[in-house]
Design an enzyme around this catalytic site. Structure first.
Site, PDB file in Angstrom:
ATOM      1  N   THR A   1       0.156   0.202  -0.224  1.00 51.73           N
ATOM      2  CA  THR A   1       1.306   0.890  -0.828  1.00 51.73           C
ATOM      3  C   THR A   1       2.464   0.998   0.165  1.00 51.73           C
ATOM      4  O   THR A   1       3.599   0.583  -0.122  1.00 51.73           O
ATOM      5  CB  THR A   1       0.886   2.309  -1.290  1.00 51.73           C
ATOM      6  OG1 THR A   1      -0.196   2.190  -2.209  1.00 51.73           O
ATOM      7  CG2 THR A   1       2.039   3.045  -1.942  1.00 51.73           C
TER       8      THR A   1
ATOM      9  N   ILE B   1      10.806  13.388   3.266  1.00 56.00           N
ATOM     10  CA  ILE B   1      11.510  14.576   3.794  1.00 56.00           C
ATOM     11  C   ILE B   1      11.495  14.535   5.328  1.00 56.00           C
ATOM     12  O   ILE B   1      10.424  14.448   5.927  1.00 56.00           O
ATOM     13  CB  ILE B   1      10.834  15.886   3.330  1.00 56.00           C
ATOM     14  CG1 ILE B   1      10.756  15.947   1.809  1.00 56.00           C
ATOM     15  CG2 ILE B   1      11.550  17.100   3.885  1.00 56.00           C
ATOM     16  CD1 ILE B   1       9.945  17.138   1.276  1.00 56.00           C
TER      17      ILE B   1
ATOM     18  N   GLY C   1       0.008   5.060  -6.633  1.00 59.22           N
ATOM     19  CA  GLY C   1      -0.032   4.824  -5.180  1.00 59.22           C
ATOM     20  C   GLY C   1       0.153   6.079  -4.347  1.00 59.22           C
ATOM     21  O   GLY C   1       0.394   6.005  -3.146  1.00 59.22           O
TER      22      GLY C   1
ATOM     23  N   LYS D   1      -1.693  17.680   7.455  1.00 54.90           N
ATOM     24  CA  LYS D   1      -0.238  17.822   7.616  1.00 54.90           C
ATOM     25  C   LYS D   1       0.112  19.189   8.183  1.00 54.90           C
ATOM     26  O   LYS D   1       1.021  19.318   9.018  1.00 54.90           O
ATOM     27  CB  LYS D   1       0.445  17.588   6.269  1.00 54.90           C
ATOM     28  CG  LYS D   1       0.298  16.134   5.786  1.00 54.90           C
ATOM     29  CD  LYS D   1       0.637  15.993   4.318  1.00 54.90           C
ATOM     30  CE  LYS D   1       0.553  14.533   3.884  1.00 54.90           C
ATOM     31  NZ  LYS D   1       0.538  14.381   2.425  1.00 54.90           N
TER      32      LYS D   1
HETATM   33  P1  NAP Z   1      -3.472   1.454   1.122  1.00 55.86           P
HETATM   34  O1  NAP Z   1      -2.620   1.174  -0.068  1.00 55.86           O
HETATM   35  O2  NAP Z   1      -4.921   1.672   0.918  1.00 55.86           O
HETATM   36  O3  NAP Z   1      -3.261   0.223   2.156  1.00 55.86           O
HETATM   37  C1  NAP Z   1      -3.998   0.095   3.344  1.00 55.86           C
HETATM   38  C2  NAP Z   1      -3.769  -1.294   3.909  1.00 55.86           C
HETATM   39  O4  NAP Z   1      -4.390  -1.360   5.173  1.00 55.86           O
HETATM   40  C3  NAP Z   1      -4.330  -2.427   3.068  1.00 55.86           C
HETATM   41  O5  NAP Z   1      -3.442  -3.491   3.058  1.00 55.86           O
HETATM   42  C4  NAP Z   1      -5.626  -2.799   3.787  1.00 55.86           C
HETATM   43  O6  NAP Z   1      -5.937  -4.176   3.695  1.00 55.86           O
HETATM   44  C5  NAP Z   1      -5.264  -2.493   5.218  1.00 55.86           C
HETATM   45  N1  NAP Z   1      -6.417  -2.083   6.013  1.00 55.86           N
HETATM   46  C6  NAP Z   1      -7.188  -0.981   5.853  1.00 55.86           C
HETATM   47  N2  NAP Z   1      -8.132  -0.934   6.822  1.00 55.86           N
HETATM   48  C7  NAP Z   1      -7.949  -2.031   7.589  1.00 55.86           C
HETATM   49  C8  NAP Z   1      -8.610  -2.536   8.727  1.00 55.86           C
HETATM   50  N3  NAP Z   1      -9.647  -1.891   9.283  1.00 55.86           N
HETATM   51  N4  NAP Z   1      -8.157  -3.680   9.273  1.00 55.86           N
HETATM   52  C9  NAP Z   1      -7.105  -4.319   8.728  1.00 55.86           C
HETATM   53  N5  NAP Z   1      -6.431  -3.894   7.651  1.00 55.86           N
HETATM   54  C10 NAP Z   1      -6.861  -2.763   7.081  1.00 55.86           C
HETATM   55  O7  NAP Z   1      -2.934   2.697   1.930  1.00 55.86           O
HETATM   56  P2  NAP Z   1      -1.476   3.322   1.902  1.00 55.86           P
HETATM   57  O8  NAP Z   1      -1.365   4.222   0.717  1.00 55.86           O
HETATM   58  O9  NAP Z   1      -0.457   2.277   2.097  1.00 55.86           O
HETATM   59  O10 NAP Z   1      -1.555   4.298   3.159  1.00 55.86           O
HETATM   60  C11 NAP Z   1      -1.467   3.795   4.481  1.00 55.86           C
HETATM   61  C12 NAP Z   1      -1.295   4.973   5.431  1.00 55.86           C
HETATM   62  O11 NAP Z   1      -0.127   5.698   5.094  1.00 55.86           O
HETATM   63  C13 NAP Z   1      -2.430   6.001   5.408  1.00 55.86           C
HETATM   64  O12 NAP Z   1      -2.589   6.557   6.676  1.00 55.86           O
HETATM   65  C14 NAP Z   1      -1.900   7.069   4.453  1.00 55.86           C
HETATM   66  O13 NAP Z   1      -2.464   8.336   4.689  1.00 55.86           O
HETATM   67  C15 NAP Z   1      -0.441   7.052   4.838  1.00 55.86           C
HETATM   68  N6  NAP Z   1       0.495   7.541   3.827  1.00 55.86           N
HETATM   69  C16 NAP Z   1       0.439   7.069   2.556  1.00 55.86           C
HETATM   70  C17 NAP Z   1       1.373   7.496   1.631  1.00 55.86           C
HETATM   71  C18 NAP Z   1       1.352   7.017   0.201  1.00 55.86           C
HETATM   72  O14 NAP Z   1       2.171   7.508  -0.590  1.00 55.86           O
HETATM   73  N7  NAP Z   1       0.502   6.067  -0.174  1.00 55.86           N
HETATM   74  C19 NAP Z   1       2.365   8.408   2.018  1.00 55.86           C
HETATM   75  C20 NAP Z   1       2.391   8.857   3.342  1.00 55.86           C
HETATM   76  C21 NAP Z   1       1.457   8.413   4.247  1.00 55.86           C
HETATM   77  P3  NAP Z   1      -6.372  -4.857   2.309  1.00 55.86           P
HETATM   78  O15 NAP Z   1      -5.174  -4.680   1.412  1.00 55.86           O
HETATM   79  O16 NAP Z   1      -6.612  -6.272   2.651  1.00 55.86           O
HETATM   80  O17 NAP Z   1      -7.553  -4.101   1.830  1.00 55.86           O
HETATM   81  N1  HSE Z   2      -1.953  11.079  -0.451  1.00 52.78           N
HETATM   82  C1  HSE Z   2      -0.805  11.684   0.102  1.00 52.78           C
HETATM   83  C2  HSE Z   2      -0.196  12.632  -0.903  1.00 52.78           C
HETATM   84  C3  HSE Z   2       0.200  10.635   0.489  1.00 52.78           C
HETATM   85  O1  HSE Z   2      -0.563  12.557  -2.082  1.00 52.78           O
HETATM   86  O2  HSE Z   2       0.615  13.466  -0.519  1.00 52.78           O
HETATM   87  C4  HSE Z   2       1.395  11.194   1.203  1.00 52.78           C
HETATM   88  O3  HSE Z   2       1.048  11.678   2.460  1.00 52.78           O
END
Ligand code: NAP
Ligand code: HSE
Length: 429
Positions: free
Chosen positions: A16, A140, A191, A209
């Site tokens: 995402t 934010i 997402g 957080k």
């Molecule tokens: P996600 O959609 O699950 O994507 C994770 C990505 O990392 C995927 O592309 C996955 O590869 C890759 N990955 C995971 N483990 C790996 C490993 N060991 N080696 C290599 N690649 C690996 O997660 P996301 O929602 O983007 O979140 C990513 C981070 O941002 C997390 O720490 C989350 O807490 C943080 N975050 C997310 C949001 C949100 O709104 N989603 C907001 C703020 C912060 P594959 O695709 O090949 O499986």
């Molecule tokens: N899973 C988290 C949320 C992503 O829903 O707030 C943003 O940190």
């Protein structure tokens, strides 16, 4: 505009947030160039599964790899952007990249809240950035505000909606009467949720957080494992409805405050009066209200999750590095803050909402009120609702009460055989 001296990124994670980041880099290329004079070049992207379809295009020439060494060992890479999530693999990747002299931008609150010390110390040793604006409240800019613009304050309290998924679920349950599972599924499809959504619905993501915010706002470490945390998975639609009848909304809040020199903190579902701004924060939006001794009250509101909103915060950190700023990773001179002097959770005080399911017999209301009175808990409002022929829901709103007294009162009700099921009680903000 000069187009030399590009800033070279290696992005770990193409989910995402990784996809959102690639879209923002492409879409906002001219604006970024105008602000920094530097082109942002994505040299490599790390994934687990090379064959998966992706939500964004890779820039021409970018290497897609499943080998972390391709990112870490590349001498041309200036910044490693960690967006894989989780703790062990992310920690190794970040540590290796720091040792290779790379700056780090991450959105990983779980890692920094539970295990950030070593990485901050390592970043200091190598004089690199380890920035994490995207890890708290999505778009934010609360972390940079605490590190810089509000750094001249003593923060007295901070309360926020820190998890977009939980807020989305509660909003959908409140406004569309959706059931919990349907609302969670929608949040996952959009997402917002973590790879393991237990983190969202059991309050642990908000707790991660809150630990980071507590460090920045109060300069102390509140260990994640000691933080009182209650999530939203057990919230019953009845309580959302009863709260509404009293003029309240149910929100998952993270709260930290200074109570006579001690730090009181926790994540709980709470009732918030509908007239307060924080009650009106809907969907995956987040909000933070903080009170500083110089700035007074400040309220920040914006998208707390999602691809582009989170990428916006990641970009902010990347541009800080592109401008050549000095690292300011923890906001303090000491990279490892002292342990917080913690207020014992049972000493925390709040107003409370109670719902107790009882047999509808004469005197039951008096007996319940008696259990509260025995613990010195004073009732502000009470109603009896939702009766069948033989049962009723009794709802109380109380004045300020100690958490310990609340637990004892509930035990008292149970010991006297007054309740048909486990009583429900929530704090009122
Ligand atoms: P996600 O959609 O699950 O994507 C994770 C990505 O990392 C995927 O592309 C996955 O590869 C890759 N990955 C995971 N483990 C790996 C490993 N060991 N080696 C290599 N690649 C690996 O997660 P996301 O929602 O983007 O979140 C990513 C981070 O941002 C997390 O720490 C989350 O807490 C943080 N975050 C997310 C949001 C949100 O709104 N989603 C907001 C703020 C912060 P594959 O695709 O090949 O499986
Ligand atoms: N899973 C988290 C949320 C992503 O829903 O707030 C943003 O940190």
């Amino acid at each position: 505009m000069p187009r030399n001296n590009p800033l070279v990124l290696a992005i770990a994670g193409f989910g995402t947030v990784g996809s959102g980041l690639l879209k923002v880099i492409k879409e906002n290329r001219e604006a970024i160039l105008a602000r920094t004079g530097r082109e942002i070049v994505v040299k490599s992207v790390l994934v687990r599964d090379l064959s998966k379809p992706r939500a964004a295009d890779l820039p021409e020439g970018t290497i897609l790899t499943d080998d972390p060494k391709v990112l870490v060992n590349d001498p041309e890479v200036d910044v490693l952007v960690e967006l894989i999530g989780g703790i062990a693999a992310a920690k190794t990747l970040i540590a290796d990249a720091i040792k290779a002299g790379k700056h780090i931008v991450t959105a990983n609150k779980a890692l920094l809240a539970e295990d950030g010390h070593d990485l901050f110390a390592l970043a200091e040793e190598h004089n690199v950035h380890l920035t994490y604006e995207a890890s708290v409240c999505g778009a934010i800019p609360i972390l940079d505000s605490l590190k810089q613009n509000l750094a001249g304050n003593q923060v007295q309290s901070l309360v926020g909606i820190l998890n977009g998924t939980a807020n989305y679920i509660l909003s959908e349950m409140t406004t569309k009467q959706l059931d919990f599972d349907t609302a969670l599924k929608a949040a996952q499809e959009l997402g917002f949720a973590e790879a393991d959504p237990t983190l969202d619905i059991e309050g642990f993501d908000a707790a991660h957080k809150l630990c980071l915010l507590t460090r920045l706002a109060f300069g102390v470490e509140y260990p994640f494992k000691d933080l009182p945390v209650v999530g939203v998975s057990k919230i019953h639609p009845k309580d959302i409805e009863f709260a509404r009848e009293f003029g309240y909304r149910v929100k998952l809040l993270g709260q930290v405050r200074n109570v006579d020199g001690k730090i009181e903190a926790g994540v709980f579902p709470m009732l918030v009066h509908h007239t307060l701004l924080i009650a009106r924060v809907g969907g995956a939006y987040n909000a933070v209200r903080l009170e500083g001794n110089a700035c007074g009250p400040i309220f920040m509101h914006g998208q707390g999750a999602g691809d582009l909103a989170t990428a916006s915060a990641v970009m902010g950190d990347i541009l800080t590095i592109a401008r050549g700023a000095n690292p300011n990773n923890t906001g303090y001179v000491k990279q490892v803050p002292p342990l917080a002097d913690i207020l014992a959770p049972e000493d925390a005080t709040s107003k409370y909402y109670f719902r107790v399911m009882v047999k509808d017999v004469p005197g039951v209301l008096r007996d319940l009120a008696g259990s509260l009175a025995e613990e010195d808990i004073s009732i502000a409002q009470a109603i009896q609702k939702d009766g069948t022929e033989t049962t009723a829901a009794v709802v109380f709103l109380t004045h300020e009460a100690r958490a310990e007294a609340v637990h004892k009162a509930v035990e008292g009700m149970k010991e006297k055989g007054l309740v048909l099921e486990e009583p429900v009680f929530y704090r009122i903000l």
